[in-house]
Design an enzyme around this catalytic site. Structure first.
Site, PDB file in Angstrom:
ATOM      1  CG  ASP A 272     -27.808 -17.764 -16.163  1.00  0.00           C
ATOM      2  OD1 ASP A 272     -27.520 -18.167 -17.172  1.00  0.00           O
ATOM      3  OD2 ASP A 272     -27.986 -18.313 -14.786  1.00  0.00           O
TER       4      ASP A 272
ATOM      5  CE  LYS B 282     -20.091 -19.803 -17.238  1.00  0.00           C
ATOM      6  NZ  LYS B 282     -20.966 -20.653 -18.015  1.00  0.00           N
TER       7      LYS B 282
ATOM      8  CE1 TYR C 136      -3.861   1.629  -0.503  1.00  0.00           C
ATOM      9  CE2 TYR C 136      -3.584   2.949   1.535  1.00  0.00           C
ATOM     10  CZ  TYR C 136      -4.440   2.439   0.399  1.00  0.00           C
ATOM     11  OH  TYR C 136      -5.269   3.614   0.189  1.00  0.00           O
TER      12      TYR C 136
ATOM     13  CG  ASN D 254     -22.121 -23.853 -22.213  1.00  0.00           C
ATOM     14  OD1 ASN D 254     -22.466 -24.624 -23.081  1.00  0.00           O
ATOM     15  ND2 ASN D 254     -22.593 -22.617 -22.363  1.00  0.00           N
TER      16      ASN D 254
END
Length: 751
Positions: free
Chosen positions: A139, A96, A41, A321
């Site tokens: 979807d 997914k 950071y 898929n």
């Protein structure tokens, strides 16, 4: 048909435990010291910020953009469930995201957007462009999905891919390439009928046309019939683009003499009569989920020459898929692609088709439960083919480079393929393989501790997963009550509950046990008590008499106690060659540690036997054994009489002439770290060891438990090896999943 049943309770428990949801985020850089934080950071982070501002391309070097995909939905077409809304779609999108990780090591975050307005979605997604290397839309209902995807493709400089459309189209194209190859037809000659004019159907036809299918040879149908030139009812611009010049008006008329049927519609849309009317060697892709337009059985009943694919895993030729999107994005991300274009999709389809025509590796056949070879029942690779990761992305990347979609082309393709191989977690395919072997074995598995809810849940899962028959040792009323308490009251009817009171074999068991123990101080009364009241002994007796094929126990008692009980029935002692091998799975590595169960203080001959037993287990798991005898010294330094047996154990193995790699003694870092091994060029190990033989049971136990508690390793074992029966002993802190894994190992007869 698959026996794999998933109940609502199991599905909810899976998403709830161990923490809600399916993934978490972890840091890839050290975060321990003040210096680490200063670099991660402020002030260190300012340097890459300025570098990226000056040259945006370097974002791929200094941030995770290059391996990060957003899975985005608004929940308007969730699976086959319809419009569940943005929040209702979240479990699917998380799923997914974990598929991206599991199959192609792509990091992925799910984003659910609460709007049905295409313009609002386009604006929101476009604004996220800087964060991600690619966008996977999911979807979203038609026709909005066409508008959203088209606009985003035009306006964004990273790949935007609607998987429901193009994922299905790519796998469908791969299968069709091979189906036509088998039937000796050419894509430019065949007549194709498509039923279902939604997102997937339109994408399938578009891709096939870009591969050479002729416009008027492709007839698209929707719920109102054929989409023909001049039709006005129920039309939109996407359907109109595929209107054909044809006299056919119904699906039935269109199917006459057709070569190919593609279904992305509803169960039962195709009748046997329609299939009968098709041309020779018809190709039928009935992809409606969960039930196809026509089942393979129905199609084959009228046409033995048909080549049939569905969307289901319990039939051959699954159009899945997961064969496409992970590898398409992997290839696209690795060339920092601006888009995923048609050429990349076709390259993916062609590479998949080519892979299916090649010889299938043994582990794939094992995972599938049968031998696979290119033909009518195998035109598409299976999702568990380990070659997918290094065969498909390079094909996609090459096509992207040739068509100018790549920002950073890959120079050394061979090195790229090697790097892809190393991305995959070998533990996943090994666990997949042993689950498949177990499913093939259909073993009758004895679960000895039917009084424990974890064991009962594992037994139910074993049976519902189609792995075989679960035999539970317990009292019926007790089992019933405990199953009801964990929300599985109906499961009591599925299990076979066995005990001393309901078996007709008790007298036979007692005679056998008396024969074994009469000269060890046991009288008939002791024998009755052991056989009728001790569930470990009773279940071992069942196994010894062939009234079950494997045994899982140990979840409720210390393993030493369980082993002592099993020894009453089987020869499972150190001098009989038994050994305990524990598998540690961590960060994509598998290491076996032994002996974790039988030998307390083994000598050099015992250690050599332990190494041989461990090598057997490794080979059962699909690993090529590399044994290291580990100690606090390496090759004799520092000198210590405690380490001496580790020094001479390899010599014992040498005399035995074993057929696996071994070396020692050595420290753990030399055994596991290739860099550390370079200091010992004479070592016989050709890579990091995957079996560590340790000096004693206490060091084995400490190593395993330390890795489990501090390192977060998954522990499978101890696996009991070298006993003439398939027995696995769980640890008393096992989860339901651990117990199930042990049952799977027992079913495969590992060890």
């Amino acid at each position: 048909m698959s026996k794999n049943k998933v109940t609502a309770e199991e599905a909810l428990a899976f998403h709830l435990e161990p923490t809600p949801g399916k993934f978490e985020i972890s840091a890839t850089v050290p975060m321990s010291t003040q210096r680490d934080l200063s670099l991660a950071y402020s002030p260190g982070v300012a340097v890459p910020c300025e570098a990226i501002a000056a040259n945006p391309e370097t974002a791929y070097d200094y941030t995770n953009k290059g391996n990060l995909v957003a899975v985005i939905s608004n929940g308007t077409a969730v699976l086959g469930l319809g419009n569940l809304g943005a929040l209702g779609s979240k479990p699917v999108m998380e799923g997914k995201a974990v598929l991206f990780k599991r199959f192609a090591d792509v990091n992925s975050i799910d984003i659910e957007l609460d709007s049905e307005d295409p313009e609002a979605l386009i604006a929101a997604i476009k604004l996220m462009g800087p964060t991600f290397g690619g966008i996977n839309l999911e979807d979203i209902k038609a026709p909005e999905c066409f508008i959203i995807e088209q606009r985003l493709k035009e306006e964004m400089d990273i790949p935007v891919f609607h998987d429901d459309q193009h994922g299905t189209a790519v796998i469908c194209a791969a299968g069709l390439i091979n189906a036509l190859h088998i039937s000796g037809k050419k894509i430019e000659d065949v007549r194709i009928v498509l039923n279902g004019a939604g997102a997937a159907g339109i994408a399938c036809l578009e891709l096939l046309k870009s591969m050479g299918a002729k416009h008027d040879n492709c007839i698209m149908c929707d719920t109102k019939g054929v989409i023909y030139q001049g039709r006005t009812e129920g039309m939109n611009q996407w359907k109109s683009a595929h209107a054909a010049v044809t006299d056919a008006r119904t699906l039935e008329e269109a199917m006459k003499d057709a070569d190919v049927f593609l279904g992305v519609s509803v169960k039962g849309a195709v009748t046997p009569a329609m299939v009968e009317s098709m041309a020779d060697n018809p190709v039928i892709f009935a992809m409606a989920n969960p039930d196809p337009e026509i089942t393979p059985e129905e199609a084959h009943a009228v046409r033995a020459d048909a080549i049939v694919a569905t969307g289901r895993s319990d039939y051959p030729n699954q159009v899945n898929n997961v064969l496409g999107f992970p590898y398409l994005f992997r290839g696209a991300l690795d060339i920092h692609a601006r888009a995923i274009n048609d050429e990349m999709k076709i390259a993916c389809a062609e590479a998949l088709a080519e892979l299916a025509r090649e010889d299938v590796p043994d582990e794939v056949a094992m995972a599938y439960g049968r031998a696979l070879s290119f033909g009518r029942d195998y035109i598409i690779p299976t999702p568990f083919d380990p070659r997918l990761i290094y065969r498909i992305p390079p094909a996609v990347a090459k096509a992207g480079m040739q068509t100018g979609a790549a920002r950073r082309p890959i120079i050394d393709m061979e090195a790229y393929e090697i790097s892809l191989k190393s991305r995959m977690d070998p533990t996943a395919s090994i666990l997949q393989g042993i689950h498949a072997r177990a499913r093939n074995a259909q073993a009758r598995m004895i679960f000895a501790e039917g009084d424990d809810p974890r064991v009962l849940r594992a037994a139910v899962q074993y049976q519902r997963s189609g792995l075989g028959k679960a035999l539970v040792i317990g009292r019926e009323a007790d089992v019933k009550e405990k199953l009801a308490a964990v929300g599985l009251p109906e499961a009591v009817r599925e299990l076979e509950i066995v005990n001393a009171a309901n078996t007709r074999h008790l007298a036979q068991y007692k005679d056998f046990l008396y024969e074994r123990l009469q000269r060890k101080g046991y009288d008939r009364h002791d024998i009755h008590r052991l056989a009728a009241r001790d569930r470990h002994v009773f279940s071992a007796l069942m196994l010894a008499h062939g009234h079950g094929d494997g045994l899982v126990t140990g979840a409720t008692r210390k393993s030493a106690h369980v082993l002592e009980r099993i020894n009453h029935v089987f020869d499972a002692e150190a001098h009989q060659g038994a050994a305990g091998v524990t598998a540690l799975l961590h960060n994509g590595r598998i290491v076996l540690i032994s002996d974790t169960l039988v030998h307390e203080w083994p000598d050099e001959n015992d250690l050599a036997t332990i190494a041989e037993r461990s090598a057997d287990v490794a080979r059962h798991l699909g690993l090529e054994p590399r044994v290291a005898f580990v100690s606090f010294s390496t090759f004799g330094y520092p000198v210590s009489e405690r380490a001496h047996k580790m020094h001479i154990a390899p010599q014992v193995l040498e005399q035995r002439g074993v057929d696996f790699e071994f070396e020692g003694e050595m420290t753990v870092d030399v055994a596991l770290n290739v860099k550390a091994q370079e200091a010992y060029p004479f070592s016989r190990l050709t890579g990091p060891a995957n079996i560590l033989v340790v000096p004693a049971r206490h060091s084995a136990s400490i190593s395993v438990k330390l890795m489990q508690e501090m390192g977060g390793a998954t522990v499978i074992g101890p696996i009991l090896a070298g006993v003439d029966a398939s027995i696995q002993i769980c640890s008393s802190n096992s989860t339901v999943n651990d117990i199930l894994n042990m049952a799977v190992l027992a079913a495969c007869k590992v060890g």
